[in-house]
Design a protein around this motif. Structure first.
Motif, mmCIF file in Angstrom:
data_model
loop_
_atom_site.group_PDB
_atom_site.id
_atom_site.type_symbol
_atom_site.label_atom_id
_atom_site.label_comp_id
_atom_site.label_asym_id
_atom_site.label_seq_id
_atom_site.Cartn_x
_atom_site.Cartn_y
_atom_site.Cartn_z
ATOM 1 N N TYR A 1 0.836 -1.200 0.000
ATOM 2 C CA TYR A 1 0.000 0.000 0.000
ATOM 3 C C TYR A 1 0.873 1.253 0.000
ATOM 4 O O TYR A 1 0.630 2.207 -0.759
ATOM 5 N N MET A 2 1.896 1.278 0.865
ATOM 6 C CA MET A 2 2.775 2.449 0.955
ATOM 7 C C MET A 2 3.475 2.737 -0.383
ATOM 8 O O MET A 2 3.587 3.891 -0.815
ATOM 9 N N MET A 3 3.931 1.656 -1.032
ATOM 10 C CA MET A 3 4.611 1.847 -2.323
ATOM 11 C C MET A 3 3.659 2.442 -3.357
ATOM 12 O O MET A 3 4.029 3.349 -4.112
ATOM 13 N N ASN A 4 2.423 1.947 -3.391
ATOM 14 C CA ASN A 4 1.442 2.463 -4.356
ATOM 15 C C ASN A 4 1.127 3.936 -4.096
ATOM 16 O O ASN A 4 1.018 4.748 -5.027
ATOM 17 N N MET A 5 0.958 4.287 -2.814
ATOM 18 C CA MET A 5 0.627 5.670 -2.482
ATOM 19 C C MET A 5 1.801 6.624 -2.755
ATOM 20 O O MET A 5 1.606 7.778 -3.147
ATOM 21 N N TYR A 6 3.046 6.133 -2.570
ATOM 22 C CA TYR A 6 4.202 7.010 -2.823
ATOM 23 C C TYR A 6 4.328 7.318 -4.314
ATOM 24 O O TYR A 6 4.758 8.406 -4.700
ATOM 25 N N GLU A 7 3.927 6.340 -5.146
ATOM 26 C CA GLU A 7 3.938 6.594 -6.590
ATOM 27 C C GLU A 7 2.941 7.692 -6.964
ATOM 28 O O GLU A 7 3.128 8.425 -7.941
ATOM 29 N N ILE A 8 1.860 7.822 -6.168
ATOM 30 C CA ILE A 8 0.835 8.836 -6.448
ATOM 31 C C ILE A 8 1.252 10.211 -5.927
ATOM 32 O O ILE A 8 1.187 11.223 -6.647
ATOM 33 N N PHE A 9 1.693 10.273 -4.642
ATOM 34 C CA PHE A 9 1.914 11.569 -3.988
ATOM 35 C C PHE A 9 3.390 11.990 -3.941
ATOM 36 O O PHE A 9 3.693 13.186 -3.872
ATOM 37 N N GLY A 10 4.327 11.039 -3.908
ATOM 38 C CA GLY A 10 5.745 11.385 -3.859
ATOM 39 C C GLY A 10 6.165 12.066 -2.582
ATOM 40 O O GLY A 10 7.224 12.705 -2.536
ATOM 41 N N ASP A 11 5.384 11.974 -1.513
ATOM 42 C CA ASP A 11 5.696 12.611 -0.228
ATOM 43 C C ASP A 11 5.232 11.672 0.883
ATOM 44 O O ASP A 11 4.066 11.270 0.921
ATOM 45 N N TRP A 12 6.129 11.335 1.803
ATOM 46 C CA TRP A 12 5.800 10.334 2.818
ATOM 47 C C TRP A 12 4.748 10.829 3.809
ATOM 48 O O TRP A 12 3.950 10.041 4.310
ATOM 49 N N CYS B 1 -7.005 8.068 5.704
ATOM 50 C CA CYS B 1 -8.322 8.504 5.202
ATOM 51 C C CYS B 1 -8.567 8.169 3.743
ATOM 52 O O CYS B 1 -9.637 8.456 3.203
ATOM 53 N N GLY B 2 -7.559 7.564 3.052
ATOM 54 C CA GLY B 2 -7.719 7.220 1.656
ATOM 55 C C GLY B 2 -7.165 8.287 0.740
ATOM 56 O O GLY B 2 -7.206 9.485 1.055
ATOM 57 N N PRO B 3 -6.660 7.893 -0.431
ATOM 58 C CA PRO B 3 -6.057 8.861 -1.354
ATOM 59 C C PRO B 3 -7.058 9.888 -1.877
ATOM 60 O O PRO B 3 -6.685 11.020 -2.193
ATOM 61 N N GLY B 4 -8.336 9.523 -1.966
ATOM 62 C CA GLY B 4 -9.349 10.460 -2.460
ATOM 63 C C GLY B 4 -9.485 11.668 -1.570
ATOM 64 O O GLY B 4 -9.552 12.815 -2.054
ATOM 65 N N ASN B 5 -9.519 11.467 -0.257
ATOM 66 C CA ASN B 5 -9.653 12.588 0.683
ATOM 67 C C ASN B 5 -8.412 13.478 0.675
ATOM 68 O O ASN B 5 -8.515 14.702 0.829
#
Length: 569
Positions: free
Chosen positions: A213-224, A233-237
């Protein structure tokens, strides 16, 4: 002479007992469970005293109050409210800069972060000392998985914020496990959830899922920092908060646009990291872990078994088994074709299990035989009771028929079989599961849920559960069949002024033959015991009940034995 005989008999029995103890005990259906279990364990290889988890520490690591405290703080804490605690702001800034240098997270001083750190030190220092012992158990596992996926090791502190390191922790919205996955998110990351198994509670598999999950989210936001916010709260929020802030991507600038819980989430994570890294400076003394995750191992099971059976065989508490194997929801490890299930144990217990595997499975087979035998004995006892009841009913019925001479119909016993559903109630004891209750009452878990309208596996101590049983019983029905008609008794007509002797002992019966064509003007009938108006009219052709009552001036149907009734004339 008696003394010699007794001495000889005693020596014979002693030799027999010694011979039995020196041989391998083969189980039979009549071997008491406890004696077989003890004898079996005496033959175990490497059967030594274990250095398993102490009971007091077992209670500590399974205490849900730690996770409840953390849940409450994250949801309700006002991080903008100042906290009175002796911590110099400049000293805090210096320490935060040190953390920032050695971490990929952006760790900068913020008044809200200072408030959270002071609040935790002031109100939860004892809880942190307790959690540090549990961290000693889990952190090596977390660090191994984070390193495998080249993720920041500081993410291990997130599990403290998420669950206070309680593998069975559950939030009020349904998230579960060390990393608090919701059911749908867990399934999305290949965590299996079934009636018996919930892999969200498995430390290894849930940590793997969290890393992905962390790897997928870092690809989206690029910020830990944003990755952690999205974890809560989910990437949408998080994306909505960024848009509402005018495109800003700094956590502290978008914080006011995030849900309240997420707004407190990252400060709680950073505060936890700070307290763990500077625990000595604040005088915190961590409790010690009696066992680390690395001191446990797994064995693949070949058949289903319960924690109770394992506890009896391996001398390890059910509570400890549950802590080491939180994946199993009902203290029951299933056996399903083409699926593999593992048991985690302390390493010395693994040695005992592997060295004595065939004996262990033999004992489980013996228990199954005992269960079948007990069911058979219970059925036989019920059958005997049913037969005895039938016999007693038949005796009563026969006595009723013999003694009731005045009835026109006999009562006869007729047997038929029908199904009877009976309901019993089982009061749930502390620690009991649906699997154990179903096993004790010889019913399936599916039916147990159906009878009690239970959708999952959660039950509470003190709760009464319905246990239904369906029995085929033989029912004795009392029915009536016509009683054979008594022979018609014809009494010689009585002539007026006749003497009593001639009335009581007639010398000739003119109606003894149906072919008699003699016509008599007056004819009488003496009422016999059991007669009725209806039965008397049936004895004489062309005689109706109305005629008989009219000839004898009868107002009702009541007649008594000995009455003389006019039949003709």
């Amino acid at each position: 002479m008696k003394k010699i005989v007794l001495l000889t008999l005693g020596l014979f029995l002693s030799n027999a007992l010694f011979a039995q103890e020196s041989q391998h005990v083969t189980p039979t259906l009549f071997t008491p469970k406890i004696s077989y279990l003890d004898s079996l364990k005496a033959t175990f290889s490497n059967h030594a005293t274990s250095n398993c988890i102490d009971e007091r520490w077992m209670k500590e690591i399974a205490d849900a109050s730690l996770s409840n405290e953390m849940f409450f703080d994250i949801e309700n804490m006002n991080i903008d409210e100042k906290v009175a605690y002796n911590l110099d702001t400049e000293v805090l800034k210096k320490r935060l800069r040190k953390l920032d240098v050695q971490s990929p997270f952006v760790i900068e001083y913020n008044p809200a972060l200072e408030n959270v750190i002071k609040s935790f030190l002031k109100n939860r220092s004892k809880s942190f000392e307790r959690q540090m012992a549990i961290a000693e158990y889990y952190f090596p596992l977390f660090e191994e998985k984070l390193s495998k996926y080249n993720l920041p090791l500081e993410i291990k502190y997130l599990a403290i914020v998420e669950s206070a390191l309680q593998p069975k922790a559950k939030s009020k919205v349904g998230a579960g496990g060390l990393w608090q996955f919701m059911p749908e998110t867990g399934k999305q990351y290949k965590l299996k959830i079934t009636t018996y198994v919930d892999e969200r509670h498995d430390p290894i598999k849930s940590t793997e899922a969290a890393c992905h999950y962390m790897m997928n989210m870092y690809e989206i936001f690029g910020d830990w920092s944003l990755v952690l916010a999205s974890y809560n709260c989910g990437p949408g929020n998080v994306s909505k908060a960024i848009r509402r802030s005018g495109g800003k991507t700094d956590y502290w600038e978008i914080r006011k646009y995030l849900p309240r819980e997420t707004a407190n989430y990252l400060p709680a994570f950073l505060a936890t990291m700070y307290i763990y890294e500077f625990k000595k400076e604040h005088g915190l003394v961590p409790h010690k872990a009696e066992m680390k995750y690395a001191e446990t191992d797994t064995v693949m099971l070949k058949q289903a078994m319960t924690f109770k059976q394992l506890s009896d065989l391996l001398d390890i508490s059910e509570a400890q088994l549950e802590y080491l194997n939180p994946i199993y929801k009902s203290k029951y490890i299933p056996s399903i074709e083409e699926e593999t299930f593992y048991l985690r144990l302390p390493k010395n217990k693994i040695g005992i299990f592997v060295s004595n595997e065939e004996k262990i499975y033999g004992y489980l087979a013996y228990l199954e035989q005992e269960k079948i035998r007990n069911i058979q004995l219970a059925l036989q006892a019920k059958k005997r009771d049913s037969i005895a009841k039938q016999d007693s009913l038949a005796v009563v019925a026969n006595l009723t028929v013999k003694n009731n001479d005045t009835n026109e119909y006999e009562e006869v016993i007729k047997k038929r079989t029908k199904e009877v559903v009976s309901k019993n109630f089982h009061k749930v004891k502390k620690g009991e599961t649906l699997s154990e209750i179903a096993d004790k009452n010889n019913v399936s878990i599916v039916n147990l849920r159906k009878w009690n309208n239970i959708k999952g596996s959660n039950i509470n101590a003190g709760q009464s559960l319905v246990i239904q049983t369906i029995k085929k019983v033989t029912v004795n029905e009392v029915v009536k069949k016509p009683k054979p008609k008594p022979k018609t008794e014809i009494v010689e007509p009585v002539v007026e002024n006749a003497v009593a002797e001639n009335t009581e002992k007639p010398t000739e019966n003119k109606y003894s033959s149906a072919k008699s064509k003699i016509e008599i003007k007056e004819d009488y009938y003496i009422v016999q015991k059991g007669d009725s108006i209806f039965s008397i009219t049936k004895k004489f052709p062309n005689l109706t009940t109305d005629d008989l009552k009219k000839k004898n001036d009868l107002k009702t149907d009541n007649i008594q034995p000995g009455m003389k009734l006019k039949i003709q004339g």
